[in-house]
Design a protein around this motif. Sequence first.
Motif, PDB file in Angstrom:
ATOM      1  N   TYR A  71       0.812  -1.207   0.000  1.00 28.81           N
ATOM      2  CA  TYR A  71       0.000   0.000   0.000  1.00 28.81           C
ATOM      3  C   TYR A  71       0.850   1.264   0.000  1.00 28.81           C
ATOM      4  O   TYR A  71       0.372   2.331  -0.345  1.00 28.81           O
ATOM      5  CB  TYR A  71      -0.948   0.022   1.210  1.00 28.81           C
ATOM      6  CG  TYR A  71      -0.209  -0.010   2.519  1.00 28.81           C
ATOM      7  CD1 TYR A  71       0.209   1.159   3.134  1.00 28.81           C
ATOM      8  CD2 TYR A  71       0.097  -1.214   3.129  1.00 28.81           C
ATOM      9  CE1 TYR A  71       0.916   1.128   4.305  1.00 28.81           C
ATOM     10  CE2 TYR A  71       0.796  -1.254   4.306  1.00 28.81           C
ATOM     11  CZ  TYR A  71       1.198  -0.072   4.892  1.00 28.81           C
ATOM     12  OH  TYR A  71       1.901  -0.126   6.064  1.00 28.81           O
ATOM     13  N   PHE A  81      -7.397  -2.860   2.263  1.00 28.15           N
ATOM     14  CA  PHE A  81      -6.995  -1.576   2.828  1.00 28.15           C
ATOM     15  C   PHE A  81      -8.202  -0.826   3.394  1.00 28.15           C
ATOM     16  O   PHE A  81      -8.128  -0.229   4.473  1.00 28.15           O
ATOM     17  CB  PHE A  81      -6.282  -0.726   1.781  1.00 28.15           C
ATOM     18  CG  PHE A  81      -5.801   0.582   2.317  1.00 28.15           C
ATOM     19  CD1 PHE A  81      -4.633   0.656   3.055  1.00 28.15           C
ATOM     20  CD2 PHE A  81      -6.528   1.746   2.096  1.00 28.15           C
ATOM     21  CE1 PHE A  81      -4.191   1.875   3.566  1.00 28.15           C
ATOM     22  CE2 PHE A  81      -6.094   2.956   2.596  1.00 28.15           C
ATOM     23  CZ  PHE A  81      -4.923   3.026   3.338  1.00 28.15           C
ATOM     24  N   GLU A  82      -9.328  -0.856   2.700  1.00 23.59           N
ATOM     25  CA  GLU A  82     -10.545  -0.194   3.191  1.00 23.59           C
ATOM     26  C   GLU A  82     -11.008  -0.805   4.507  1.00 23.59           C
ATOM     27  O   GLU A  82     -11.455  -0.084   5.405  1.00 23.59           O
ATOM     28  CB  GLU A  82     -11.657  -0.283   2.148  1.00 23.59           C
ATOM     29  CG  GLU A  82     -11.463   0.661   0.987  1.00 23.59           C
ATOM     30  CD  GLU A  82     -12.541   0.513  -0.072  1.00 23.59           C
ATOM     31  OE1 GLU A  82     -13.232  -0.536  -0.122  1.00 23.59           O
ATOM     32  OE2 GLU A  82     -12.681   1.456  -0.864  1.00 23.59           O
ATOM     33  N   ASP A 138      -8.691   0.428   7.179  1.00 27.55           N
ATOM     34  CA  ASP A 138      -9.009   1.826   7.450  1.00 27.55           C
ATOM     35  C   ASP A 138     -10.265   1.946   8.303  1.00 27.55           C
ATOM     36  O   ASP A 138     -10.333   2.759   9.223  1.00 27.55           O
ATOM     37  CB  ASP A 138      -9.157   2.596   6.139  1.00 27.55           C
ATOM     38  CG  ASP A 138      -9.141   4.094   6.353  1.00 27.55           C
ATOM     39  OD1 ASP A 138      -8.209   4.586   7.032  1.00 27.55           O
ATOM     40  OD2 ASP A 138     -10.051   4.782   5.840  1.00 27.55           O
ATOM     41  N   ARG A 139     -11.268   1.121   8.011  1.00 31.82           N
ATOM     42  CA  ARG A 139     -12.496   1.116   8.812  1.00 31.82           C
ATOM     43  C   ARG A 139     -12.179   0.782  10.268  1.00 31.82           C
ATOM     44  O   ARG A 139     -12.669   1.427  11.198  1.00 31.82           O
ATOM     45  CB  ARG A 139     -13.505   0.109   8.249  1.00 31.82           C
ATOM     46  CG  ARG A 139     -14.832   0.092   9.039  1.00 31.82           C
ATOM     47  CD  ARG A 139     -15.521  -1.260   9.027  1.00 31.82           C
ATOM     48  NE  ARG A 139     -14.712  -2.372   9.424  1.00 31.82           N
ATOM     49  CZ  ARG A 139     -14.438  -2.725  10.701  1.00 31.82           C
ATOM     50  NH1 ARG A 139     -14.890  -2.002  11.697  1.00 31.82           N
ATOM     51  NH2 ARG A 139     -13.700  -3.786  10.963  1.00 31.82           N
ATOM     52  N   LYS A 183      -9.303   1.203  11.799  1.00 35.91           N
ATOM     53  CA  LYS A 183      -8.553   2.342  12.365  1.00 35.91           C
ATOM     54  C   LYS A 183      -9.517   3.425  12.836  1.00 35.91           C
ATOM     55  O   LYS A 183      -9.389   3.941  13.944  1.00 35.91           O
ATOM     56  CB  LYS A 183      -7.598   2.917  11.322  1.00 35.91           C
ATOM     57  CG  LYS A 183      -6.840   4.151  11.794  1.00 35.91           C
ATOM     58  CD  LYS A 183      -6.186   4.877  10.659  1.00 35.91           C
ATOM     59  CE  LYS A 183      -7.213   5.752   9.986  1.00 35.91           C
ATOM     60  NZ  LYS A 183      -6.691   6.764   9.097  1.00 35.91           N
ATOM     61  N   ILE A 184     -10.495   3.739  12.031  1.00 39.29           N
ATOM     62  CA  ILE A 184     -11.483   4.761  12.386  1.00 39.29           C
ATOM     63  C   ILE A 184     -12.278   4.325  13.601  1.00 39.29           C
ATOM     64  O   ILE A 184     -12.516   5.103  14.523  1.00 39.29           O
ATOM     65  CB  ILE A 184     -12.401   5.069  11.180  1.00 39.29           C
ATOM     66  CG1 ILE A 184     -11.588   5.769  10.087  1.00 39.29           C
ATOM     67  CG2 ILE A 184     -13.609   5.907  11.599  1.00 39.29           C
ATOM     68  CD1 ILE A 184     -12.281   5.831   8.733  1.00 39.29           C
ATOM     69  N   GLY A 215      -8.905  11.968   9.444  1.00 36.33           N
ATOM     70  CA  GLY A 215      -8.993  10.759  10.254  1.00 36.33           C
ATOM     71  C   GLY A 215      -7.903  10.586  11.288  1.00 36.33           C
ATOM     72  O   GLY A 215      -8.169  10.225  12.430  1.00 36.33           O
ATOM     73  N   SER A 216      -6.653  10.842  10.916  1.00 33.08           N
ATOM     74  CA  SER A 216      -5.560  10.619  11.855  1.00 33.08           C
ATOM     75  C   SER A 216      -5.647  11.533  13.068  1.00 33.08           C
ATOM     76  O   SER A 216      -5.222  11.162  14.156  1.00 33.08           O
ATOM     77  CB  SER A 216      -4.210  10.796  11.164  1.00 33.08           C
ATOM     78  OG  SER A 216      -4.030   9.789  10.202  1.00 33.08           O
TER      79      SER A 216
END
Length: 186
Positions: free
Chosen positions: A27, A70-71, A74-75, A77-78, A144-145
Motif C-alpha cells: 500500500y 486496505f478499506e 481503514d475502517r 482504524k477509524i 482521520g488521523s
Amino acid sequence: HGEYLANTPYQSRAFPSALTQQVYSFYALPMENISRIQKNIHKCIMEFPNNAKLKALAEFMRRSMFFQLFEEIDRAKIELSTQTETTIEFDIQPYLSIVEKINRSEFEELIQSHVTEARDLVLKTLRSNRLPANRIDHVICVGGSSQIPVFRKMLVSIFSNRITEGNLFTSISAGLAKAFQNGHYL
C-alpha cells in the motif's frame, strides 16, 4: 525469516522474506513496484507450481483486491478512534480470510513511530519559524488521523488546550482565507 512453502511432500523451501516484506508494504509502494512484486510472485509460482496459496496470492493481487483489504483496515482504524477494540474481517475465498481482533493499545503500539515522526515534524516546524508552541492560538484538527486518541494526546502535549475540531471540507479553505485576510500570502 519467511514462511515455508511445500513443493512436494518431501521438499520445502523458505518463502523469501524480501517478497513477504514487499507484499506487506504494497500500500505504500508506487504502482510500478506492485508490478515488480507480481512478477516475483509469478517466479515463485514457477518454482512451486502446486502451491495453492501462492496462486491465490497472485490472483488476489491481479484482481486488485488489496484495495478492499486496505478499506477494511481503514475502517478498523477509524473505529478504534472511538472504541477500545474492533475486529478486522476480510474474507474473499479462496484468496484471503482474516478475522483479527485488535485493541486500541495494540494499534497505538503499531503506529507509535508515525506519531513520533509527526511530533518531531510539528516541533521542527515550530523551531524553524522561531515560534514557541504557546504562541499558537488554535490547532484545528481535520481528517482521520487527528481523531486517533494517541495522536490527539501528542498534540495536546505540545499545544495544551488549544486543540479544536474542524470540518474536513471547510476548515482548510477557511484557514487559508483567514491567513489571507491577515496579510499572509502563499
